[in-house]
Design a protein around this motif. Structure first.
Motif, PDB file in Angstrom:
ATOM      1  N   UNK A   1      48.658  23.210  58.781  1.00 45.78           N
ATOM      2  CA  UNK A   1      49.919  23.938  58.873  1.00 45.78           C
ATOM      3  C   UNK A   1      49.648  25.423  58.716  1.00 45.78           C
ATOM      4  N   UNK A   2      50.457  26.229  59.376  1.00 47.85           N
ATOM      5  CA  UNK A   2      50.370  27.681  59.268  1.00 47.85           C
ATOM      6  C   UNK A   2      51.368  28.204  58.240  1.00 47.85           C
TER       7      UNK A   2
ATOM      8  N   UNK B   1      58.296  21.233  53.972  1.00 45.40           N
ATOM      9  CA  UNK B   1      58.181  21.044  55.415  1.00 45.40           C
ATOM     10  C   UNK B   1      57.067  21.949  55.922  1.00 45.40           C
ATOM     11  N   UNK B   2      56.278  21.419  56.861  1.00 44.79           N
ATOM     12  CA  UNK B   2      55.075  22.091  57.352  1.00 44.79           C
ATOM     13  C   UNK B   2      55.230  22.430  58.832  1.00 44.79           C
TER      14      UNK B   2
ATOM     15  N   UNK C   1      66.565  27.112  56.663  1.00 45.16           N
ATOM     16  CA  UNK C   1      65.249  27.712  56.897  1.00 45.16           C
ATOM     17  C   UNK C   1      64.478  26.943  57.967  1.00 45.16           C
ATOM     18  N   UNK C   2      64.603  25.628  57.997  1.00 47.71           N
ATOM     19  CA  UNK C   2      63.955  24.838  59.050  1.00 47.71           C
ATOM     20  C   UNK C   2      64.473  25.258  60.416  1.00 47.71           C
TER      21      UNK C   2
ATOM     22  N   UNK D   1      55.670  19.982  61.891  1.00 46.20           N
ATOM     23  CA  UNK D   1      54.645  18.955  62.094  1.00 46.20           C
ATOM     24  C   UNK D   1      54.657  17.866  61.029  1.00 46.20           C
ATOM     25  N   UNK D   2      55.246  18.135  59.877  1.00 49.25           N
ATOM     26  CA  UNK D   2      55.215  17.132  58.822  1.00 49.25           C
ATOM     27  C   UNK D   2      56.222  17.485  57.734  1.00 49.25           C
TER      28      UNK D   2
END
Length: 172
Positions: free
Chosen positions: A57-58, A45-46, A19-20, A32-33
């Protein structure tokens, strides 16, 4: 008092690495983080829209999904139907149609009264909508039809590089 806008979405995924790669490499979001796995919480994960977001984060993904998602158009249990991301121009939207097709993640492309849409799916089958906002003075609320999106016709009407929505400085 009122809600001003949607701030972020959190999605449970079955494989955080796959997914990342989808959200970072295919959709182009910036990782981002990361919140490492803790004794009672799975890894998160952000992501943010690259250089354009004022949110922490969106989108966040969390590694704890264990049940498969139904296919597009199949009955689902109550919950998230799709996540929509906005692009600034029709040319960018058309580029995402190509990207999703090449990633074997494309579902459909539609012309709707408020935006042009390209639909895809993430690695868990969660529907992703990428939109270009039709200029506000062309919106309608009374006739909510959907038609196949023809990029040549849309570009002939509005041009490939007309910026709308956040890209034009509109608040969301």
């Amino acid at each position: 008092m009122s809600i001003r806008r949607l701030n972020h979405i959190v999605i449970c995924v079955s494989d955080i690495e796959i997914s990342t790669r989808f959200y970072r490499d295919i959709l182009g979001l910036e990782l981002v983080s990361t919140l490492p796995e803790q004794n009672n919480w799975k890894e998160m994960r952000f992501f943010c829209a690259k250089g354009k977001s004022t949110n922490h984060h969106d989108l966040a993904i969390i590694a704890n999904a264990t049940l498969p998602s139904p296919g597009w158009g199949q009955p689902i249990s109550p919950g998230l139907f799709h996540v929509a991301f906005e692009v600034g121009t029709i040319a960018e939207l058309e580029e995402y149609a190509v990207i999703l097709k090449s990633a074997n993640s494309f579902i459909d492309q539609l012309y709707q009264p408020m935006h042009l849409s390209v639909y895809g799916k993430d690695p868990d089958g969660i529907a992703i909508e990428i939109i270009w906002r039709i200029p506000n003075d062309c919106w309608t609320y009374s006739d909510l039809w959907r038609a196949p999106l023809n990029f040549e016709e849309a570009i002939a009407r509005w041009g490939a590089t007309l910026k709308t929505g956040a890209a034009a400085g509109e608040s969301t």
